[in-house]
Write an enzyme that holds these catalytic residues in place. Structure first.
Site, PDB file in Angstrom:
ATOM      1  N   HIS A 301     -34.111   8.720  14.663  1.00 28.74           N
ATOM      2  CA  HIS A 301     -34.102   9.792  13.677  1.00 28.74           C
ATOM      3  C   HIS A 301     -35.261  10.766  13.840  1.00 28.74           C
ATOM      4  O   HIS A 301     -35.235  11.857  13.288  1.00 28.74           O
ATOM      5  CB  HIS A 301     -34.135   9.179  12.272  1.00 28.74           C
ATOM      6  CG  HIS A 301     -33.982  10.184  11.180  1.00 28.74           C
ATOM      7  ND1 HIS A 301     -32.902  11.033  11.107  1.00 28.74           N
ATOM      8  CD2 HIS A 301     -34.775  10.497  10.138  1.00 28.74           C
ATOM      9  CE1 HIS A 301     -33.041  11.817  10.046  1.00 28.74           C
ATOM     10  NE2 HIS A 301     -34.156  11.513   9.441  1.00 28.74           N
ATOM     11  N   CYS A 302     -36.279  10.381  14.624  1.00 27.26           N
ATOM     12  CA  CYS A 302     -37.507  11.193  14.664  1.00 27.26           C
ATOM     13  C   CYS A 302     -37.487  12.263  15.756  1.00 27.26           C
ATOM     14  O   CYS A 302     -37.431  13.456  15.476  1.00 27.26           O
ATOM     15  CB  CYS A 302     -38.723  10.286  14.842  1.00 27.26           C
ATOM     16  SG  CYS A 302     -39.063   9.232  13.417  1.00 27.26           S
ATOM     17  N   ILE A 303     -37.555  11.832  16.997  1.00 32.65           N
ATOM     18  CA  ILE A 303     -37.840  12.770  18.087  1.00 32.65           C
ATOM     19  C   ILE A 303     -36.735  13.803  18.300  1.00 32.65           C
ATOM     20  O   ILE A 303     -37.027  14.984  18.490  1.00 32.65           O
ATOM     21  CB  ILE A 303     -38.142  11.986  19.378  1.00 32.65           C
ATOM     22  CG1 ILE A 303     -39.401  11.133  19.155  1.00 32.65           C
ATOM     23  CG2 ILE A 303     -38.359  12.930  20.558  1.00 32.65           C
ATOM     24  CD1 ILE A 303     -39.660  10.129  20.243  1.00 32.65           C
ATOM     25  N   CYS A 305     -34.873  15.074  16.087  1.00 25.48           N
ATOM     26  CA  CYS A 305     -34.681  15.880  14.876  1.00 25.48           C
ATOM     27  C   CYS A 305     -35.950  16.586  14.409  1.00 25.48           C
ATOM     28  O   CYS A 305     -35.932  17.788  14.114  1.00 25.48           O
ATOM     29  CB  CYS A 305     -34.172  14.997  13.734  1.00 25.48           C
ATOM     30  SG  CYS A 305     -32.571  14.220  14.021  1.00 25.48           S
ATOM     31  N   ASP A 306     -37.046  15.841  14.317  1.00 26.08           N
ATOM     32  CA  ASP A 306     -38.236  16.347  13.637  1.00 26.08           C
ATOM     33  C   ASP A 306     -38.788  17.655  14.197  1.00 26.08           C
ATOM     34  O   ASP A 306     -39.185  18.535  13.426  1.00 26.08           O
ATOM     35  CB  ASP A 306     -39.333  15.285  13.634  1.00 26.08           C
ATOM     36  CG  ASP A 306     -38.937  14.069  12.811  1.00 26.08           C
ATOM     37  OD1 ASP A 306     -37.921  14.151  12.095  1.00 26.08           O
ATOM     38  OD2 ASP A 306     -39.638  13.046  12.892  1.00 26.08           O
TER      39      ASP A 306
END
Length: 459
Positions: A301-303, A305-306
């Site tokens: 979910h992090c790299i 999207c963020d």
């Protein structure tokens, strides 16, 4: 770090640097009288808003740290899954969650009003992007609105979801002020970005430092006390905005590193070199090199999207960041490159991708977890099918998937390597037998580290 030193991190640039040289030690081992979020496990309560991949391990980690943990999630199916002990959680977090369910210290509900009973509220909702890579703020806005609506004097409210700079002030502090609750005296608001590494027992919450930035000095102090029950070290920054930017920078750095690793791996392929060997050799330099290994794509979910939260915010304000944009384009296109390489591998033996029987090994975004969020295996399989391949997958941890096209698939069970024209190695889980893959006539190793079959080729 003494209480008098805490304020140094929020009062001016020169003083801020002094504060940054110190780490706020957790109060967890030094129980005292306690306050609204105090040091005594029997004297305070916490509400966790959102019981996903961040919220659930956060709730589990608080077992034994506070008297009552209130888990709030609007997804009734998720609550039932947790109650049935079927949630994807491993190691010490699994043990703590089971203990919290057994002794009743964790109480779960779908009622947002339940947060009013807690001394501290920790918001852990997902912050994805849509198909156009624009931040999807629905869950974040909804969670913040409900917390503001039910907030009461004395509470400490901490946002942990990765988001754009200014969110904490915009969605929490300012609405609270409009409600008549003065931030810094009536209620205390801060941002402390999550640092959860699913499935990695080397990066437990207790030994992973956390950053805290408050809307005021008193907000930072209160939030540091709460977060100190999760980790041994809390690192203060001057504001909630600085903490928000910290999380974005962490994941942008990783995104750029991974995009570079994949691009460098392609360069090594053109030069007939092993990119893993070269990366390991470069990593022997004790300074100035922070390497990453190439792979089939970037998931979680992090790299993926963020970084788009920063790009969206900069674009909205008329600014650009070409390097980050290029890195995110490279990450997005990586599964396409793997599919292209599959076509090349088959063509080298006089075969075509159209009509070929292809098995993708592993579909979760990382080894050892069931997490499918942003997994590069999904667009990879969709791309193979779009090219006319007869594509299937094998992953005992993920029995069913839904592709971006809406197609549902199930993991293959009884397997023989000779049944397939090509195996693509995407995710290799620990403690599974992959010896059968050796019998596949052609193997494309997108992990660059699958040494079970000597005849494998890499992307």
């Amino acid at each position: 770090m003494t209480e008098s030193t805490l304020s140094l991190a929020v009062n001016g640039r020169e003083q801020q640097l002094v504060g940054k040289l110190n780490l706020f030690r957790s109060p967890a081992k030094e129980r005292g009288n306690g306050d609204s979020c105090g040091n005594g496990a029997a004297t305070w309560s916490a509400a966790i808003v959102g019981l996903g991949y961040v919220g659930l391990p956060t709730a589990a980690a608080l077992h034994g740290q506070c008297a009552r943990i209130i888990g709030v999630d609007v997804n009734l199916e998720r609550l039932r899954e947790i109650e049935a002990r079927q949630a994807d959680l491993a190691g010490p977090d699994r043990v703590r969650l089971d203990a919290a369910l057994d002794d009743g210290s964790l109480q779960m509900t779908s009622d947002p009003a339940a947060v009013s009973a807690a001394d501290a509220v920790i918001i852990c909702v997902p912050t994805p992007v849509d198909t156009s890579y624009v931040p999807d703020l629905r869950a974040l806005r909804g969670a913040c609105e409900s917390v503001v609506a039910h907030a009461r004097p004395g509470q400490t409210l901490i946002l942990t979801s990765t988001t754009y700079v200014g969110t904490t002030r915009e969605l929490l502090a300012e609405p609270l002020e409009r409600r008549g609750l003065h931030v810094g005296s009536d209620v205390f608001v801060a941002f402390s970005p999550e640092r959860i590494d699913p499935g990695n027992l080397d990066h437990l919450q207790r030994n992973t430092p956390r950053v805290v930035g408050g809307v005021s000095a008193e907000c930072a102090k209160r939030a540091a006390t709460v977060i100190g029950h999760l980790t041994d070290n809390v690192y203060l920054v001057s504001s909630a905005e600085a903490a928000e930017a910290t999380k974005l920078y962490e994941n942008i750095f990783r995104a750029v590193s991974l995009a570079l690793a994949n691009e460098f791996a392609d360069a090594c392929g053109a030069l007939h070199l092993d990119p893993v060997e070269v990366t390991l050799a470069a990593a022997t330099k004790p300074y100035g090199f922070l390497g990453a290994f190439p792979g089939p794509g970037v998931g979680g979910h992090c790299i993926p999207c963020d970084p788009h939260y920063l790009l969206w915010q900069l674009d909205r304000d008329g600014h650009r960041s070409p390097l980050i944009e290029q890195a995110m384009t490279g990450i997005r296109l990586r599964p396409t490159r793997v599919a292209e390489r599959a076509r090349e591998v088959l063509a080298a033996e006089g075969n075509t991708l159209a009509g070929a029987r292809v098995i993708v090994i592993g579909v979760s975004y990382k080894a050892g977890v069931q997490d499918l969020r942003e997994s590069s295996a999904l667009p990879l399989i969709a791309g193979l099918l779009g090219e006319g391949a007869e594509a299937h997958y094998y992953d005992p941890l993920v029995p069913r998937i839904e592709l971006p096209t809406g197609l549902h698939m199930q993991s293959e069970e009884a397997l023989a390597g000779s049944d397939w024209d090509l195996a693509i190695i995407h995710t290799v889980h620990p403690n599974l037998d992959y010896s059968w893959v050796r019998d596949c006539p052609q193997i494309l190793d997108a992990t660059y580290q699958f040494d079970v079959a000597p005849h494998r080729v890499v992307v």
